[in-house]
Design a protein around this motif. Structure first.
Motif, PDB file in Angstrom:
ATOM      1  N   GLY A   7      25.062 -51.403  -6.159  1.00 26.51           N
ATOM      2  CA  GLY A   7      24.397 -50.105  -6.068  1.00 26.51           C
ATOM      3  C   GLY A   7      25.158 -49.129  -5.204  1.00 26.51           C
ATOM      4  N   THR A 139      20.285 -45.790  -4.354  1.00 24.55           N
ATOM      5  CA  THR A 139      20.891 -47.113  -4.520  1.00 24.55           C
ATOM      6  C   THR A 139      19.993 -48.010  -5.367  1.00 24.55           C
ATOM      7  N   ARG A 143      20.721 -49.723  -8.938  1.00 31.24           N
ATOM      8  CA  ARG A 143      20.523 -51.159  -9.182  1.00 31.24           C
ATOM      9  C   ARG A 143      19.632 -51.405 -10.395  1.00 31.24           C
TER      10      ARG A 143
END
Length: 285
Positions: A7, A139, A143
């Protein structure tokens, strides 16, 4: 839905006297490994940052950084006027020179500059904390998007293994017949007189040793379990890894018992698909 451990998130804050860049990167790791790089005057907040990252990112090799770019409104180093004046007074007793030349020498000497420790501004930190939250959200979104691609690939690989398993089941009776014919042919070539009843008993025993019924059932159950875990609300890469090991164990056993070229080819194809799953599963949160 599964998530990747890979990420990236970045937030930029423009404050009156400085520009603050918050950057967050994560890669796969067996456990949580957090590396924090921040300016010294934010060090008192490092523990809070680590706790937040651990709580929200859970697992992975995480690199967190805060970069400061001053806009010229503030300087942390200031001229130590008293030290410079004292140096100049001492130099006058040694050399005969004008004030400007003495000043040039004095400012290069130790302690002519003093660094003032910048105190943490709580109002500024609140903005930074919001920026950290935003970087973590980005992030996590990264992901999740990666997780969707991984999910689709897993579904494809598991379906391929399931299709190959159906072919194994389909040719299994042919395999057993082939093994029986092979044994009978070997006996005939020996031209030995045998007890037919005893031969049938030994043949049944041998065929039972090669039976893969249990392996076929267990492999199918493991494939179904893997699919079920893929669709759970929480991502659990470690559990998927354990299931993958069990899938591999059943495939290997089928391969060792097959004793039939056509089935062994199918086993090799299943192993190839499984290796791709193993490689991907290492990056699942």
């Amino acid at each position: 839905m599964i998530q990747s451990m890979t990420g990236y998130g970045k937030t930029v804050l423009q404050l009156p006297t400085k520009k603050i860049t918050i950057e967050l990167k994560s890669l796969n790791s067996k456990n949580l490994d957090v590396n924090v790089r921040i300016p010294s005057y934010y060090k008192e907040k490092e523990l809070n940052i680590r706790k937040k990252l651990a709580s929200l990112l859970v697992r992975g090799k995480v690199d967190f950084s805060i970069y400061i770019e001053n806009n010229g409104g503030e300087v942390s180093s200031k001229i130590n006027k008293n030290a410079v004046k004292e140096y100049m007074n001492q130099l006058k007793t040694i050399v005969d020179s004008n004030e400007m030349e003495l000043l040039k020498i004095a400012v290069r000497l130790p302690d002519s500059l003093k660094t003032e420790r910048e105190e943490l501004d709580e109002g500024e930190w609140l903005q930074i904390d919001e920026g950290i939250n935003e970087a973590i959200k980005k992030t996590t979104l990264y992901r999740t998007d990666e997780g969707v691609s991984m999910h689709n690939d897993f579904v494809l690989r598991i379906s391929n293994i399931a299709s190959l398993l159906e072919k194994v089941i389909e040719i299994d009776p042919k395999r057993i017949a082939h093994v029986q014919d092979k044994i009978k042919k070997s006996i005939d070539e020996l031209a030995a007189k045998i007890d037919e009843s005893r031969f049938e008993q030994e043949l049944i025993y041998y065929i039972e040793k090669l039976d893969i019924t249990e392996e076929k059932v267990r492999l199918k159950n493991h494939l179904d379990y893997f699919r079920k875990e893929l669709n759970e609300t929480t991502s659990n890469g470690k559990k998927l890894g354990f299931i993958t090991q069990e899938i591999g164990r059943e495939i290997n056993t089928i391969g060792s018992k097959s004793n039939f070229a056509d089935m062994q080819k199918l086993v090799v194809q299943m192993k190839d698909e499984l290796e791709k799953i193993k490689e991907q599963s290492l990056n699942v949160l």
